[in-house]
Design a protein around this motif. Structure first.
Motif, PDB file in Angstrom:
ATOM      1  N   UNK A  34       0.829  -1.210   0.000  1.00 19.24           N
ATOM      2  CA  UNK A  34       0.000   0.000   0.000  1.00 19.24           C
ATOM      3  C   UNK A  34       0.861   1.257   0.000  1.00 19.24           C
ATOM      4  N   UNK A  35       1.897   1.264   0.831  1.00 19.19           N
ATOM      5  CA  UNK A  35       2.775   2.432   0.898  1.00 19.19           C
ATOM      6  C   UNK A  35       3.533   2.616  -0.414  1.00 19.19           C
ATOM      7  N   UNK A  36       4.063   1.536  -0.944  1.00 16.02           N
ATOM      8  CA  UNK A  36       4.841   1.616  -2.195  1.00 16.02           C
ATOM      9  C   UNK A  36       3.978   2.155  -3.336  1.00 16.02           C
ATOM     10  N   UNK A  37       2.772   1.625  -3.477  1.00 14.17           N
ATOM     11  CA  UNK A  37       1.879   2.078  -4.548  1.00 14.17           C
ATOM     12  C   UNK A  37       1.423   3.519  -4.327  1.00 14.17           C
ATOM     13  N   UNK A  38       1.195   3.887  -3.057  1.00 17.62           N
ATOM     14  CA  UNK A  38       0.770   5.254  -2.752  1.00 17.62           C
ATOM     15  C   UNK A  38       1.880   6.246  -3.072  1.00 17.62           C
ATOM     16  N   UNK A  39       3.124   5.854  -2.826  1.00 21.96           N
ATOM     17  CA  UNK A  39       4.263   6.722  -3.136  1.00 21.96           C
ATOM     18  C   UNK A  39       4.435   6.845  -4.654  1.00 21.96           C
ATOM     19  N   UNK A  40       4.160   5.763  -5.355  1.00 23.39           N
ATOM     20  CA  UNK A  40       4.322   5.765  -6.821  1.00 23.39           C
ATOM     21  C   UNK A  40       3.216   6.540  -7.524  1.00 23.39           C
ATOM     22  N   UNK A  41       1.967   6.307  -7.108  1.00 22.34           N
ATOM     23  CA  UNK A  41       0.816   6.825  -7.852  1.00 22.34           C
ATOM     24  C   UNK A  41       0.073   7.955  -7.159  1.00 22.34           C
ATOM     25  N   UNK A  42       0.335   8.112  -5.854  1.00 20.41           N
ATOM     26  CA  UNK A  42      -0.455   9.037  -5.056  1.00 20.41           C
ATOM     27  C   UNK A  42      -1.539   8.255  -4.326  1.00 20.41           C
ATOM     28  N   UNK A  43      -1.793   8.548  -3.066  1.00 15.55           N
ATOM     29  CA  UNK A  43      -2.740   7.773  -2.267  1.00 15.55           C
ATOM     30  C   UNK A  43      -4.146   7.694  -2.850  1.00 15.55           C
ATOM     31  N   UNK A  44      -4.590   8.791  -3.453  1.00 10.37           N
ATOM     32  CA  UNK A  44      -5.965   8.818  -3.971  1.00 10.37           C
ATOM     33  C   UNK A  44      -6.135   7.980  -5.230  1.00 10.37           C
ATOM     34  N   UNK A  45      -5.039   7.646  -5.896  1.00  9.52           N
ATOM     35  CA  UNK A  45      -5.123   6.897  -7.150  1.00  9.52           C
ATOM     36  C   UNK A  45      -5.006   5.381  -6.959  1.00  9.52           C
ATOM     37  N   UNK A  46      -4.617   4.965  -5.775  1.00  8.97           N
ATOM     38  CA  UNK A  46      -4.413   3.531  -5.510  1.00  8.97           C
ATOM     39  C   UNK A  46      -5.742   2.870  -5.171  1.00  8.97           C
ATOM     40  N   UNK A  47      -5.926   1.632  -5.628  1.00 12.51           N
ATOM     41  CA  UNK A  47      -7.142   0.890  -5.300  1.00 12.51           C
ATOM     42  C   UNK A  47      -6.814  -0.292  -4.389  1.00 12.51           C
ATOM     43  N   UNK A  48      -7.824  -0.763  -3.699  1.00 20.19           N
ATOM     44  CA  UNK A  48      -7.679  -1.947  -2.845  1.00 20.19           C
ATOM     45  C   UNK A  48      -7.258  -3.149  -3.686  1.00 20.19           C
ATOM     46  N   UNK A  49      -7.844  -3.241  -4.870  1.00 18.48           N
ATOM     47  CA  UNK A  49      -7.519  -4.370  -5.756  1.00 18.48           C
ATOM     48  C   UNK A  49      -6.037  -4.390  -6.108  1.00 18.48           C
ATOM     49  N   UNK A  50      -5.474  -3.216  -6.375  1.00 19.11           N
ATOM     50  CA  UNK A  50      -4.051  -3.133  -6.708  1.00 19.11           C
ATOM     51  C   UNK A  50      -3.176  -3.525  -5.519  1.00 19.11           C
ATOM     52  N   UNK A  51      -3.574  -3.079  -4.354  1.00 26.03           N
ATOM     53  CA  UNK A  51      -2.799  -3.403  -3.145  1.00 26.03           C
ATOM     54  C   UNK A  51      -2.821  -4.908  -2.891  1.00 26.03           C
ATOM     55  N   UNK A  52      -4.008  -5.497  -2.991  1.00 25.24           N
ATOM     56  CA  UNK A  52      -4.147  -6.940  -2.765  1.00 25.24           C
ATOM     57  C   UNK A  52      -3.321  -7.732  -3.777  1.00 25.24           C
ATOM     58  N   UNK A  53      -3.387  -7.315  -5.033  1.00 31.21           N
ATOM     59  CA  UNK A  53      -2.629  -8.009  -6.075  1.00 31.21           C
ATOM     60  C   UNK A  53      -1.122  -7.903  -5.830  1.00 31.21           C
TER      61      UNK A  53
END
Length: 207
Positions: A23-42
């Motif tokens: 979750x942190x890695x994706x939020x840093x890459x894309x911005x917190x508002x752009x990340x989805x639960x599905x992406x984090x789970x995957x």
């Protein structure tokens, strides 16, 4: 049986940590508002259903919020030695949570992300208020204070503030470890931040 329970608990901790890291890695890459639960789970190689077993929404995953921290803190308050001062107990609690948050080496980056994101800041504020409410009730009971007493609430709130201030100051003074800043903050709280405080005297002098 005990070994099996320990393995299960360790597996749960690993899954929670993997989700928080993703979750942190994706939020840093894309911005917190752009990340989805599905992406984090995957990214953590688990199902969406498994994600919701650990976090109610993505913001808590990015914050690495762990309800076990609150449970451990409440237990520490209930079982604190009789002669231990309330602020000392809170010092132990804060250091234990900090140790856990530092374990992934992302505390500073997570802090910077939170401060730059209104949605994360809002969720952190909401969860902190709820935690403080429960901790205050437990501390008030331990201290034997009445329901309207300000002291337990102030001790709990000040301990949380000391932690936030230490993390924030560490960004501008990275040579000073967070734990040193935290300890200095607690020492100030214990001694009083302003022993010359006295608005009544000041107002009388100007009346």
């Amino acid at each position: 049986m005990h070994v099996e329970g320990g393995l299960r608990e360790r597996k749960k901790q690993q899954t929670r940590a993997a989700l928080a890291e993703a979750a942190l890695r994706l939020a840093l890459e894309k911005g917190p508002d752009q990340v989805t639960v599905e992406e984090i789970a995957e990214a953590a190689d688990v199902s969406v259903r498994t994600f919701f077993n650990y976090f109610p929404h993505k913001e808590h995953a990015i914050l690495a919020r762990n309800p076990e921290h609150l449970e451990a803190a409440l237990e520490r308050l209930r079982t604190a030695p009789a002669g231990e001062s309330p602020l000392t107990t809170m010092w132990f609690i804060v250091h234990e949570v900090l140790r856990d948050l530092e374990s992934d080496g992302q505390l500073s980056r997570r802090g910077e992300l939170i401060m730059s994101s209104p949605s994360l800041l809002y969720q952190l504020m909401l969860s902190s208020i709820d935690d403080e409410r429960q901790l205050t009730a437990a501390l008030r009971e331990r201290m034997g204070e009445p329901a309207g007493s300000i002291r337990p609430a102030l001790i709990v709130s000040a301990a949380g503030t000391a932690c936030r201030v230490a993390v924030e100051l560490h960004k501008t003074a990275p040579d000073r470890p967070i734990r040193d800043l935290l300890d200095e903050g607690f020492q100030l709280l214990a001694r009083g931040t302003d022993p010359d405080f006295g608005p009544d005297h000041h107002q009388k002098g100007h009346s």
